[in-house]
Design a protein around this motif. Structure first.
Motif, PDB file in Angstrom:
ATOM      1  N   ILE A 199       0.837  -1.198   0.000  1.00  0.00           N
ATOM      2  CA  ILE A 199       0.000   0.000   0.000  1.00  0.00           C
ATOM      3  C   ILE A 199       0.870   1.246   0.000  1.00  0.00           C
ATOM      4  N   GLU A 200       1.934   1.238   0.779  1.00  0.00           N
ATOM      5  CA  GLU A 200       2.837   2.395   0.838  1.00  0.00           C
ATOM      6  C   GLU A 200       3.453   2.674  -0.527  1.00  0.00           C
ATOM      7  N   ARG A 201       3.788   1.626  -1.276  1.00  0.00           N
ATOM      8  CA  ARG A 201       4.329   1.830  -2.625  1.00  0.00           C
ATOM      9  C   ARG A 201       3.315   2.531  -3.513  1.00  0.00           C
ATOM     10  N   ALA A 202       2.049   2.105  -3.414  1.00  0.00           N
ATOM     11  CA  ALA A 202       1.003   2.728  -4.226  1.00  0.00           C
ATOM     12  C   ALA A 202       0.789   4.184  -3.831  1.00  0.00           C
ATOM     13  N   VAL A 203       0.826   4.467  -2.537  1.00  0.00           N
ATOM     14  CA  VAL A 203       0.726   5.855  -2.071  1.00  0.00           C
ATOM     15  C   VAL A 203       1.906   6.666  -2.602  1.00  0.00           C
ATOM     16  N   GLY A 204       3.093   6.087  -2.515  1.00  0.00           N
ATOM     17  CA  GLY A 204       4.296   6.762  -2.999  1.00  0.00           C
ATOM     18  C   GLY A 204       4.265   7.026  -4.493  1.00  0.00           C
ATOM     19  N   GLN A 205       3.683   6.101  -5.258  1.00  0.00           N
ATOM     20  CA  GLN A 205       3.566   6.306  -6.704  1.00  0.00           C
ATOM     21  C   GLN A 205       2.682   7.508  -7.019  1.00  0.00           C
ATOM     22  N   THR A 206       1.617   7.662  -6.246  1.00  0.00           N
ATOM     23  CA  THR A 206       0.747   8.822  -6.441  1.00  0.00           C
ATOM     24  C   THR A 206       1.492  10.107  -6.110  1.00  0.00           C
ATOM     25  N   ILE A 207       2.214  10.110  -5.009  1.00  0.00           N
ATOM     26  CA  ILE A 207       2.991  11.296  -4.629  1.00  0.00           C
ATOM     27  C   ILE A 207       4.007  11.634  -5.712  1.00  0.00           C
ATOM     28  N   LYS A 208       4.683  10.622  -6.236  1.00  0.00           N
ATOM     29  CA  LYS A 208       5.672  10.832  -7.302  1.00  0.00           C
ATOM     30  C   LYS A 208       5.021  11.408  -8.554  1.00  0.00           C
ATOM     31  N   LEU A 209       3.806  10.968  -8.843  1.00  0.00           N
ATOM     32  CA  LEU A 209       3.096  11.457 -10.016  1.00  0.00           C
ATOM     33  C   LEU A 209       2.757  12.942  -9.883  1.00  0.00           C
ATOM     34  N   PHE A 210       2.516  13.398  -8.662  1.00  0.00           N
ATOM     35  CA  PHE A 210       2.297  14.825  -8.447  1.00  0.00           C
ATOM     36  C   PHE A 210       3.558  15.620  -8.782  1.00  0.00           C
ATOM     37  N   ALA A 211       4.713  15.072  -8.480  1.00  0.00           N
ATOM     38  CA  ALA A 211       5.970  15.757  -8.819  1.00  0.00           C
ATOM     39  C   ALA A 211       6.088  15.923 -10.325  1.00  0.00           C
ATOM     40  N   ARG A 212       5.806  14.864 -11.055  1.00  0.00           N
ATOM     41  CA  ARG A 212       5.835  14.931 -12.528  1.00  0.00           C
ATOM     42  C   ARG A 212       4.820  15.944 -13.037  1.00  0.00           C
ATOM     43  N   ALA A 213       3.613  15.904 -12.489  1.00  0.00           N
ATOM     44  CA  ALA A 213       2.557  16.810 -12.941  1.00  0.00           C
ATOM     45  C   ALA A 213       2.937  18.271 -12.699  1.00  0.00           C
ATOM     46  N   ALA A 214       3.538  18.559 -11.546  1.00  0.00           N
ATOM     47  CA  ALA A 214       3.929  19.937 -11.233  1.00  0.00           C
ATOM     48  C   ALA A 214       4.964  20.450 -12.227  1.00  0.00           C
ATOM     49  N   ASP A 215       5.918  19.599 -12.597  1.00  0.00           N
ATOM     50  CA  ASP A 215       6.927  19.991 -13.583  1.00  0.00           C
ATOM     51  C   ASP A 215       6.274  20.269 -14.942  1.00  0.00           C
ATOM     52  N   GLU A 216       5.312  19.438 -15.314  1.00  0.00           N
ATOM     53  CA  GLU A 216       4.644  19.610 -16.606  1.00  0.00           C
ATOM     54  C   GLU A 216       3.765  20.855 -16.615  1.00  0.00           C
ATOM     55  N   VAL A 217       3.096  21.116 -15.501  1.00  0.00           N
ATOM     56  CA  VAL A 217       2.281  22.334 -15.392  1.00  0.00           C
ATOM     57  C   VAL A 217       3.170  23.567 -15.521  1.00  0.00           C
ATOM     58  N   GLU A 218       4.307  23.539 -14.860  1.00  0.00           N
ATOM     59  CA  GLU A 218       5.235  24.673 -14.947  1.00  0.00           C
ATOM     60  C   GLU A 218       5.690  24.898 -16.390  1.00  0.00           C
ATOM     61  N   ALA A 219       6.075  23.818 -17.059  1.00  0.00           N
ATOM     62  CA  ALA A 219       6.584  23.933 -18.428  1.00  0.00           C
ATOM     63  C   ALA A 219       5.505  24.402 -19.398  1.00  0.00           C
ATOM     64  N   LYS A 220       4.267  23.984 -19.157  1.00  0.00           N
ATOM     65  CA  LYS A 220       3.176  24.308 -20.081  1.00  0.00           C
ATOM     66  C   LYS A 220       2.669  25.735 -19.883  1.00  0.00           C
ATOM     67  N   PHE A 221       2.483  26.157 -18.650  1.00  0.00           N
ATOM     68  CA  PHE A 221       1.762  27.405 -18.387  1.00  0.00           C
ATOM     69  C   PHE A 221       2.637  28.593 -17.988  1.00  0.00           C
ATOM     70  N   LEU A 222       3.717  28.342 -17.258  1.00  0.00           N
ATOM     71  CA  LEU A 222       4.452  29.476 -16.709  1.00  0.00           C
ATOM     72  C   LEU A 222       5.107  30.358 -17.774  1.00  0.00           C
ATOM     73  N   PRO A 223       5.745  29.799 -18.827  1.00  0.00           N
ATOM     74  CA  PRO A 223       6.369  30.680 -19.823  1.00  0.00           C
ATOM     75  C   PRO A 223       5.374  31.638 -20.482  1.00  0.00           C
ATOM     76  N   ARG A 224       4.164  31.154 -20.820  1.00  0.00           N
ATOM     77  CA  ARG A 224       3.200  32.033 -21.477  1.00  0.00           C
ATOM     78  C   ARG A 224       2.650  33.077 -20.519  1.00  0.00           C
ATOM     79  N   LEU A 225       2.538  32.712 -19.227  1.00  0.00           N
ATOM     80  CA  LEU A 225       2.080  33.686 -18.241  1.00  0.00           C
ATOM     81  C   LEU A 225       3.134  34.749 -17.988  1.00  0.00           C
ATOM     82  N   MET A 226       4.396  34.355 -17.990  1.00  0.00           N
ATOM     83  CA  MET A 226       5.488  35.310 -17.792  1.00  0.00           C
ATOM     84  C   MET A 226       5.604  36.270 -18.983  1.00  0.00           C
ATOM     85  N   ALA A 227       5.241  35.741 -20.161  1.00  0.00           N
ATOM     86  CA  ALA A 227       5.377  36.563 -21.369  1.00  0.00           C
ATOM     87  C   ALA A 227       4.189  37.488 -21.576  1.00  0.00           C
ATOM     88  N   ALA A 228       3.086  37.233 -20.870  1.00  0.00           N
ATOM     89  CA  ALA A 228       1.864  38.011 -21.065  1.00  0.00           C
ATOM     90  C   ALA A 228       2.030  39.447 -20.518  1.00  0.00           C
TER      91      ALA A 228
END
Length: 239
Positions: free
Chosen positions: A210-239
């Protein structure tokens, strides 16, 4: 009235400190979240927009999930299963009455940040989190809920501890974060319930699985945060 769970020793059964430390590490390592904490309005907006599809779908996934009881009745008996489900339903109902829906708080906070709409592209990591939330595998489902709760609590602690971040909102408060840090008194928290049910539905009494499955979800949030930053932050900074 004390709310009964299936297990009384979850605090000893699971390595909660390690899971929480991992969630805190993921939150603190995200450059997007660190920028938001430092008072970057663009980073805060990217966070709000980028994770909105998950916040929106997460409550829907929980509401639509049908929890089979026969497996638990066979494992714990009809009487205990009924008592636990009645108690959990009561605890969740009371929490919703006290807290409101997390989705509504996310939207209201966004308005206080100056955002009238949150619709946008959904990055792959967020799509993966949504997919995990709709799984019909009960141990995996509740492990996903637990991992999400760990992240929500540590994200709230990290960001609400910064006046530079909370000062971005017209209310000077981030209510979504405050809700996730609120005490549940003597009753079980969302996290307590999630971990208890992940264990109850598991076919083997193995904390590490169960702990591994919980950890996989936590790790996926790390990936998602990096992708959100790459997708949205440059265009917001340029606006």
């Amino acid at each position: 009235m004390k709310i009964e769970l299936f297990h009384e020793d979850n605090g000893e059964f699971f390595d909660l400190r390690a899971l929480r430390d991992y969630a805190a590490q993921v939150v603190g390592a995200s450059s997007l979240i660190r920028e938001a904490r430092s008072g970057s309005r663009q980073a805060a907006i990217a966070l709000k927009i980028g994770f909105w599809p998950f916040v929106r779908e997460f409550e829907l996934a929980i509401d639509r999930q049908v929890l089979p009881r026969h497996q638990l009745a066979h494992k714990f008996g009809d009487s205990q299963t009924r008592r636990v489900f009645v108690g959990i339903a009561r605890a969740v109902r009371e929490m919703k009455q006290e807290e409101g829906t997390h989705r509504a708080h996310w939207l209201k906070d966004a308005k206080c940040l100056g955002l009238d709409a949150l619709e946008g592209e959904c990055v792959a990591g967020v799509e993966a989190l949504i997919a995990r939330s709709y799984t019909k595998n009960m141990p995996s489902f509740f492990a996903t809920l637990a991992g999400t709760e760990f992240i929500a609590e540590e994200l709230s602690r990290f960001l609400n501890g910064s006046s530079a971040f909370t000062g971005l909102f017209t209310r000077k408060r981030w209510i979504w974060g405050e809700v996730h840090l609120a005490s549940h008194g003597d009753g079980p928290s969302h996290l307590d319930i999630d971990l208890d049910l992940a264990r109850a539905y598991s076919s083997i009494n193995d904390a590490s699985q169960i702990e591994r499955a919980v950890g996989q979800t936590i790790k996926l949030f790390a990936r998602a945060a990096d992708e959100v930053e790459a997708k949205f932050l440059p265009r917001l900074m340029a606006a």
